[in-house]
Design an enzyme around this catalytic site. Structure first.
Site, mmCIF file in Angstrom:
data_model
loop_
_atom_site.group_PDB
_atom_site.id
_atom_site.type_symbol
_atom_site.label_atom_id
_atom_site.label_comp_id
_atom_site.label_asym_id
_atom_site.label_seq_id
_atom_site.Cartn_x
_atom_site.Cartn_y
_atom_site.Cartn_z
ATOM 1 N N ASP A 36 0.839 -1.189 0.000
ATOM 2 C CA ASP A 36 0.000 0.000 0.000
ATOM 3 C C ASP A 36 0.878 1.244 0.000
ATOM 4 O OD1 ASP A 36 -2.262 -1.574 0.114
ATOM 5 O OD2 ASP A 36 -2.411 -1.464 2.310
ATOM 6 N N ARG A 37 0.332 2.316 -0.501
ATOM 7 C CA ARG A 37 1.095 3.561 -0.637
ATOM 8 C C ARG A 37 1.698 4.019 0.689
ATOM 9 N NH1 ARG A 37 -1.134 8.969 -3.773
ATOM 10 N NH2 ARG A 37 0.773 10.207 -3.577
#
Length: 302
Positions: A129-130
Site C-alpha cells: 500500500d502507498r
C-alpha cells in the site's frame, strides 16, 4: 473560501466539491474531507453533510497538471536491500505508490525504469500500500518473476510486518483467520471487509511491546496475501493501525499527525524466501524508519 449560493441549498458537500473541482480525482476529494482539510463554517464536515445557502466552505489547495501535459517521471533509486542479476529488493518509503494509476501519475516501478533506461526487464513481484514502508521485490528477468509469483501463491515465503495499533494487545501469539471481501464505495474507493463470502485470509499476530495499555507494537506475519489483509484483520479484531485512513480512527490519525507523524504505522520489515534462480535462502530485513522509531520512543516516555 466559497460561499454557498441559494441554488445549491441542501446539496451534499461531496457533490458540491465535485462540481467545483472538475478534474480532481474523487478519491483525492474524499481524502481531503476525511482529513479535515475541507471545512464548513470553520468546522469539520462529512461527505454527506447537507449545505445551506450562505454557508462558507473552505477548499484546500488542489494542484492539477496543464490539460494534456504528461507529468514527467523522475528517475529515482530507492535504498537497495538486495540486488543480483534476477532480483532487486528495495526499502520503499511511506507515501510512495508502487505503480501509477488511481490518480497517481507514477510510482516506484516507473521511477526505477526511468533511473535505469538500459534495464531490459523490471517488474513488480508484489504490491505494498502507498502508506506502507519496507521491503518491495522487483524481478529483473521474466523467469524470476514467474518463479516468485508461484512461490507467493504456494506460500513459499515468509513476510513479517511491524504495526503500531490502538489498544492493549496482550496475547503473545494469535492466529487471525477472517475471510476478506473486496468492495467499492459509491465514490469509487476500493475497500475490503470481513465477509463470510470472501477469500480465506490468515495472519499471525505476535506481541512485541505494550505502551501503557493504549497502544501496542505487534508483528504481523502474512500466511496469505489478500488486499489490505493486515489492516482489516487488525481493525476487525478491535486493534486498528495508527494512521490508517481507511480502517483506523480519524481522531487518532489526526493526533499523531499534529505530533509530526503523518503516515500509517505499517512497515514490511523482513522477508525470507528461496532465491528464484539459485534456490539459496534469502533472509532480508529493512530497518524501522526513523519517524516510526521516534514515535515508539515518545510512547515509552508517556
Amino acid at each position: 473560501m466559497v460561499e454557498v449560493e441559494a441554488e445549491y441549498d441542501g446539496q451534499r458537500l461531496d457533490n458540491f466539491l465535485l462540481r467545483l473541482c472538475k478534474g480532481v480525482p474523487k478519491s483525492h476529494l474524499y481524502k481531503a474531507i476525511r482529513g479535515g482539510e475541507v471545512r464548513v463554517n470553520k468546522g469539520r464536515a462529512s461527505a454527506d453533510t447537507r449545505l445551506s445557502a450562505g454557508d462558507t466552505v473552505r477548499i484546500p489547495p488542489l494542484r492539477l497538471p496543464e490539460p494534456g501535459a504528461p507529468r514527467p517521471v523522475p528517475g529515482t533509486e530507492f535504498p537497495i536491500i538486495h540486488e543480483d542479476d534476477a532480483l532487486l529488493v528495495v526499502d520503499k518509503p511511506a507515501g510512495v505508490a508502487v505503480h501509477g494509476g488511481s490518480g497517481v501519475s507514477f510510482g516506484v516501478i516507473e521511477q526505477l525504469r526511468a533511473a535505469r533506461p538500459d534495464a531490459r526487464f523490471l517488474e513488480l513481484v508484489h504490491r505494498l500500500d502507498r502508506e506502507t514502508s519496507g521491503l518491495l521485490m522487483i524481478a529483473k528477468t521474466r523467469k524470476a518473476l514467474l518463479a516468485l509469483h508461484e512461490m507467493l501463491r504456494e506460500g513459499g515465503s515468509r513476510k513479517h510486518y511491524y504495526a503500531l495499533v490502538e489498544g492493549d494487545w496482550v496475547n503473545d501469539r494469535q492466529h487471525v483467520k477472517l475471510p476478506l471481501l473486496k468492495w467499492t464505495t459509491k465514490s469509487g474507493e476500493r475497500r475490503v471487509k470481513v465477509d463470510a463470502t470472501g477469500q480465506q485470509a490468515h495472519t499471525i499476530v505476535s506481541r512485541v511491546q505494550r505502551y501503557g495499555g493504549r497502544y501496542s507494537l505487534v508483528d504481523a506475519e502474512l500466511r496469505t496475501g489478500r488486499t489490505h489483509q493486515i489492516r482489516v484483520h487488525l481493525a476487525a479484531s478491535g486493534f486498528p493501525i495508527v494512521g490508517d485512513d481507511k480502517y483506523g480512527r480519524d481522531e487518532t490519525r489526526e493526533a499523531f499527525a499534529r505530533a509530526g507523524f503523518a503516515r500509517m504505522f505499517l512497515h514490511a520489515r523482513s522477508l525470507a524466501l528461496p532465491h528464484p534462480v539459485s534456490g539459496e535462502t534469502l533472509q532480508l530485513e529493512a530497518p524501522l524508519p526513523p519517524a516510526c522509531q521516534a514515535v515508539l520512543k515518545r510512547l515509552e516516555t508517556e
